[in-house]
Design an enzyme around this catalytic site. Structure first.
Site, PDB file in Angstrom:
ATOM      1  N   GLY A 117      -9.345   3.343-101.235  1.00 47.24           N
ATOM      2  CA  GLY A 117     -10.356   2.555-100.546  1.00 47.24           C
ATOM      3  C   GLY A 117      -9.707   1.596 -99.562  1.00 47.24           C
ATOM      4  O   GLY A 117      -8.548   1.777 -99.173  1.00 47.24           O
ATOM      5  N   ASP A 142     -18.780   3.453-103.300  1.00 50.53           N
ATOM      6  CA  ASP A 142     -19.675   2.530-102.585  1.00 50.53           C
ATOM      7  C   ASP A 142     -20.061   3.025-101.191  1.00 50.53           C
ATOM      8  O   ASP A 142     -21.007   2.521-100.595  1.00 50.53           O
ATOM      9  CB  ASP A 142     -19.011   1.150-102.444  1.00 50.53           C
ATOM     10  CG  ASP A 142     -18.822   0.475-103.787  1.00 50.53           C
ATOM     11  OD1 ASP A 142     -19.313   0.999-104.794  1.00 50.53           O
ATOM     12  OD2 ASP A 142     -18.174  -0.590-103.816  1.00 50.53           O
ATOM     13  N   MET A 184     -23.609  -0.343-108.596  1.00 48.09           N
ATOM     14  CA  MET A 184     -22.441  -0.880-107.883  1.00 48.09           C
ATOM     15  C   MET A 184     -22.738  -1.012-106.392  1.00 48.09           C
ATOM     16  O   MET A 184     -23.679  -0.406-105.877  1.00 48.09           O
ATOM     17  CB  MET A 184     -21.222  -0.024-108.144  1.00 48.09           C
ATOM     18  CG  MET A 184     -20.583  -0.327-109.495  1.00 48.09           C
ATOM     19  SD  MET A 184     -19.056   0.586-109.757  1.00 48.09           S
ATOM     20  CE  MET A 184     -18.395  -0.274-111.192  1.00 48.09           C
TER      21      MET A 184
END
Ligand code: F6P
Length: 364
Positions: A117, A142, A184
């Protein structure tokens, strides 16, 4: 151009369904098409710092397409530029990036595929500037990484969250309750938006649109007036009220990004019970969204990203991150994700569509 003979592959940061599918794609293409040796780097940057490299055989990457997690292990607390080491009773932060570069060179790794990420890729951009040949693969459930329209793992997380919303729907209905599902999404509300729409959430709360309790209560009241005695709220962990703050669950001091969010759903539940007089319950899905087997869409995307990473290495295109842009697979400079998260635009077509069918975003 240096001839590639040996590459390394690493997964860093929070794990994500589809990581193994990327590892498999990278290793198989590298081994079968180019006859390169492939080394797995264990536990993210921790393994690069400690020199924990293991040679992967074709059999190691066979049968892992559908497997959740990462066979290499991962870590989101080991930053080579700020590595926490014990000193006396306390800890100090050290720059051990030179050690990482030494370890990679000593192992004879001609290029690296780093799957991660924003934190992992930000560090990767620095290591690339310092001379390592790196191709990045974007990874987060995400879906908020800058430079790419999509990340693998997102589709799986949305499926898990949607199933949870579906299941909570029936119990909310039986008990005439307000049921809050916390998903999330620290900075961006992609999971809440997609799972909220897919699961028919009545109220969707995302970090990009600060909410007011009054607007949420008004929607619940309106539903009751229409004979709907229950309401489903899908809330991202990073959602916050207008003028208010996010709910922090804990700080992980050894992490480059120490704030862990969680619990906003419980806070909201108490507030809504007081305001509406209706019983509320909250379920925090947490890491369930990151576990288990990837969906078909994630397996496909992960395979494309992994295969493309090897193509870039073979072409000598380093310092790049593979990206999904405009429906195709391409690449962007490795430092693009560090420029900021990809947030949900307020005029996103899904927000417009959801509003048009009566979904509230807690703002009006
Ligand atoms: O970035 C992905 C993410 O799943 C966030 O949504 C969440 O806040 C975070 O990771 C939790 O990370 P961990 O608990 O593994 O430190």
């Amino acid at each position: 151009m240096t001839k590639i003979k040996r590459i390394g592959i690493m997964t860093g940061g929070g794990d994500c369904p589809g990581s193994n599918a990327v590892i498999r794609a990278v290793a198989k293409r590298a081994m079968f098409e180019h006859e390169w040796e492939v080394f797995g780097i264990e536990d993210g940057y921790e393994g690069m710092i400690k020199g924990r490299f293991r040679k992967l055989a074709a059999s190691d990457v066979s049968g892992i397409l559908t497997l959740g997690g990462t066979i290499l292990g991962t870590s989101n607390t080991s930053d080579p530029y700020a590595y926490i080491v014990k000193r006396g009773k306390g800890t100090v932060s050290r720059d051990v990036s030179a050690q990482v570069i030494r370890n990679v060179r000593a192992k004879g790794l001609d290029a690296l595929v780093l799957i991660g990420g924003d934190g992992t890729l930000h560090t990767a951009a620095h290591l690339s500037e310092a001379g390592l040949r790196i191709v990045g693969v974007p990874k987060t459930i995400d879906n908020d990484l800058g430079g790419t329209d999509l990340t693998f793992g997102f589709d799986t997380a949305v499926s898990v969250a949607t199933e949870a919303v579906d299941r909570l729907h029936t119990t909310a209905q039986s008990h005439h309750r307000i049921m809050i599902v916390e998903v999330m999404g620290r900075r961006a509300g992609w999971i809440a938006l997609y799972a909220g729409v897919a699961g028919g959430g009545d109220i969707i709360l995302i970090p990009e649109i600060p909410y007011t309790l009054e607007a949420i209560a008004a929607k619940i009241h309106f539903r009751r007036m229409c004979g709907k005695k229950f309401s489903i709220v899908v809330i991202a962990e990073g959602a916050k009220p207008k003028g208010g703050e996010v709910v922090v669950k804990k700080r992980v001091e050894t992490s480059a990004d120490p704030i862990r969010l969680g619990g906003v759903g419980f806070v909201l539940g108490d507030q809504l019970e007081r305001l509406t007089g209706q019983e509320a319950r909250c379920v925090v899905l947490g890491h369930l969204q990151r576990g288990g087997s990837p969906t078909a869409a994630d397996r496909i995307l992960a395979t494309q990203l992994g295969a493309e990473a090897v193509r870039l290495i073979a072409n000598g295109e380093f310092g790049r991150m593979i990206a999904v842009r405009g429906g195709g697979i391409s690449s962007v400079p490795l430092d693009v994700p560090a420029m900021g998260p990809r947030l949900v635009p307020l005029d996103h077509p899904l927000i417009v569509a959801a509003r048009s069918v009566g979904t509230s975003f807690g703002d009006e």
